[in-house]
Design a protein around this motif. Structure first.
Motif, PDB file in Angstrom:
ATOM      1  N   HIS A 150      -1.008   7.038  -8.797  1.00 34.20           N
ATOM      2  CA  HIS A 150      -0.718   5.866  -7.966  1.00 34.20           C
ATOM      3  C   HIS A 150       0.454   5.078  -8.553  1.00 34.20           C
ATOM      4  CE1 HIS A 150      -1.216   1.780  -6.370  1.00 34.20           C
ATOM      5  NE2 HIS A 150      -1.707   2.379  -5.294  1.00 34.20           N
TER       6      HIS A 150
ATOM      7  N   GLU B 249      -2.460   8.611   7.674  1.00 34.42           N
ATOM      8  CA  GLU B 249      -3.405   7.593   8.168  1.00 34.42           C
ATOM      9  C   GLU B 249      -4.839   7.788   7.650  1.00 34.42           C
ATOM     10  OE1 GLU B 249      -2.147   4.986   9.720  1.00 34.42           O
ATOM     11  OE2 GLU B 249      -0.184   5.930   9.745  1.00 34.42           O
TER      12      GLU B 249
ATOM     13  N   GLN C 188       0.850  -1.197   0.000  1.00 31.92           N
ATOM     14  CA  GLN C 188       0.000   0.000   0.000  1.00 31.92           C
ATOM     15  C   GLN C 188       0.888   1.250   0.000  1.00 31.92           C
ATOM     16  OE1 GLN C 188      -3.347   0.555   0.003  1.00 31.92           O
ATOM     17  NE2 GLN C 188      -3.238   2.726   0.461  1.00 31.92           N
TER      18      GLN C 188
ATOM     19  N   ASP D 176      -8.175   8.996  -2.379  1.00 32.63           N
ATOM     20  CA  ASP D 176      -8.227   8.452  -3.735  1.00 32.63           C
ATOM     21  C   ASP D 176      -7.473   9.376  -4.682  1.00 32.63           C
ATOM     22  OD1 ASP D 176      -9.722   6.270  -3.010  1.00 32.63           O
ATOM     23  OD2 ASP D 176     -11.635   7.178  -3.512  1.00 32.63           O
TER      24      ASP D 176
ATOM     25  N   LYS E 134      -7.375   5.078  -7.339  1.00 30.74           N
ATOM     26  CA  LYS E 134      -6.885   4.085  -6.382  1.00 30.74           C
ATOM     27  C   LYS E 134      -6.582   4.810  -5.082  1.00 30.74           C
ATOM     28  CE  LYS E 134      -4.743   0.626  -9.362  1.00 30.74           C
ATOM     29  NZ  LYS E 134      -3.498  -0.083  -9.678  1.00 30.74           N
ATOM     30  N   ALA E 135      -6.667   4.080  -3.995  1.00 27.35           N
ATOM     31  CA  ALA E 135      -6.454   4.686  -2.681  1.00 27.35           C
ATOM     32  C   ALA E 135      -4.992   4.630  -2.264  1.00 27.35           C
ATOM     33  CB  ALA E 135      -7.314   3.977  -1.638  1.00 27.35           C
TER      34      ALA E 135
ATOM     35  N   ARG F 106       1.897   4.569   1.258  1.00 24.97           N
ATOM     36  CA  ARG F 106       1.678   5.315   2.495  1.00 24.97           C
ATOM     37  C   ARG F 106       2.526   6.581   2.472  1.00 24.97           C
ATOM     38  NH1 ARG F 106       3.663   3.338   6.800  1.00 24.97           N
ATOM     39  NH2 ARG F 106       5.244   2.157   5.673  1.00 24.97           N
TER      40      ARG F 106
ATOM     41  N   SER G 127      -7.312   7.659   4.194  1.00 23.09           N
ATOM     42  CA  SER G 127      -7.380   7.137   2.826  1.00 23.09           C
ATOM     43  C   SER G 127      -7.704   8.282   1.867  1.00 23.09           C
ATOM     44  CB  SER G 127      -8.446   6.046   2.736  1.00 23.09           C
ATOM     45  OG  SER G 127      -8.488   5.537   1.420  1.00 23.09           O
TER      46      SER G 127
ATOM     47  N   THR H 132      -2.649   6.077   1.360  1.00 21.44           N
ATOM     48  CA  THR H 132      -2.858   6.518   2.734  1.00 21.44           C
ATOM     49  C   THR H 132      -1.973   7.722   2.994  1.00 21.44           C
ATOM     50  OG1 THR H 132      -3.337   4.261   3.413  1.00 21.44           O
ATOM     51  CG2 THR H 132      -2.781   5.812   5.155  1.00 21.44           C
TER      52      THR H 132
END
Length: 197
Positions: free
Chosen positions: A73, A63, A27, A67, A57-58, A29, A65, A60
């Motif tokens: 991404h 902390e 993920q 998009d 797409k997500a 971050r 989320s 972080t």
């Protein structure tokens, strides 16, 4: 939890994004913080296109989320280091896109942001096939091959591609509608086959 707090205009403040280290498929971050835009501030500015803003797409951020477009991404995945964090300025994340006043003010500052960045990365997208990698290697190889006089020739070639014709909306369609082997590019008295371009 709100992701954005207001920027302080009196201190020439911008937001910077820290891309946290991780493996490629993990993920994405990040951490977002404010800093004063001034010479010596170390960050890399990302130049890219949003592409289709509806496909997202997500990631972080602090902390929370958020998009982002798939193109952004993908860029973050490829730019991420497995061991060290990277400090970036990216318009879609570092500007509160929901705040029209901030967005307008920050867009006017992009010239300063890019000129003061310690680095700029231009993201053209993911490799689509093995020829993309070969094309990038060819550019690097050509750059190493040219001497001082040949560099002047490369600048002249660059001038060809800076001509207004290349920026018109319809040029690609016009060129593609023509029989490819019948089209030529003319500059003054000289012609070259379109397929050479």
């Amino acid at each position: 939890m709100a992701l954005y707090s207001p920027l302080t205009s009196e201190t020439n403040e911008i937001r910077l994004l820290v891309l946290l280290p991780d493996e490629f498929d993990a993920q994405v971050r990040c951490e977002l913080y404010h800093d004063e835009l001034a010479p010596g501030l170390a960050f890399t500015a990302l130049s890219y296109t949003w592409r289709d803003a509806k496909i997202r797409k997500a990631i972080t951020v602090n902390e929370v989320s958020l998009d982002v477009t798939t193109n952004l991404h993908d860029a973050l995945q490829h730019m991420r280091d497995s061991d060290e964090s990277r400090t970036l300025w990216i318009d879609a994340v570092c500007i509160n896109q929901e705040d029209e006043k901030e967005r307008g003010a920050q867009i006017l500052r992009m010239r300063d942001i890019f000129s003061l960045a310690t680095g700029v990365e231009i993201w053209l997208g993911k490799e689509e096939d093995e020829f993309d990698a070969k094309a990038m290697l060819l550019v690097q190889k050509l750059s190493k091959m040219v001497s001082g006089t040949e560099r002047a020739l490369l600048r002249a070639v660059n001038r060809l591609f800076e001509q207004p014709w290349w920026t018109r909306v319809w040029v690609i369609q016009e060129a593609l509608l023509a029989w490819q082997d019948r089209a030529v590019v003319r500059r003054g008295e000289l012609c070259a086959d379109w397929l050479d371009f």
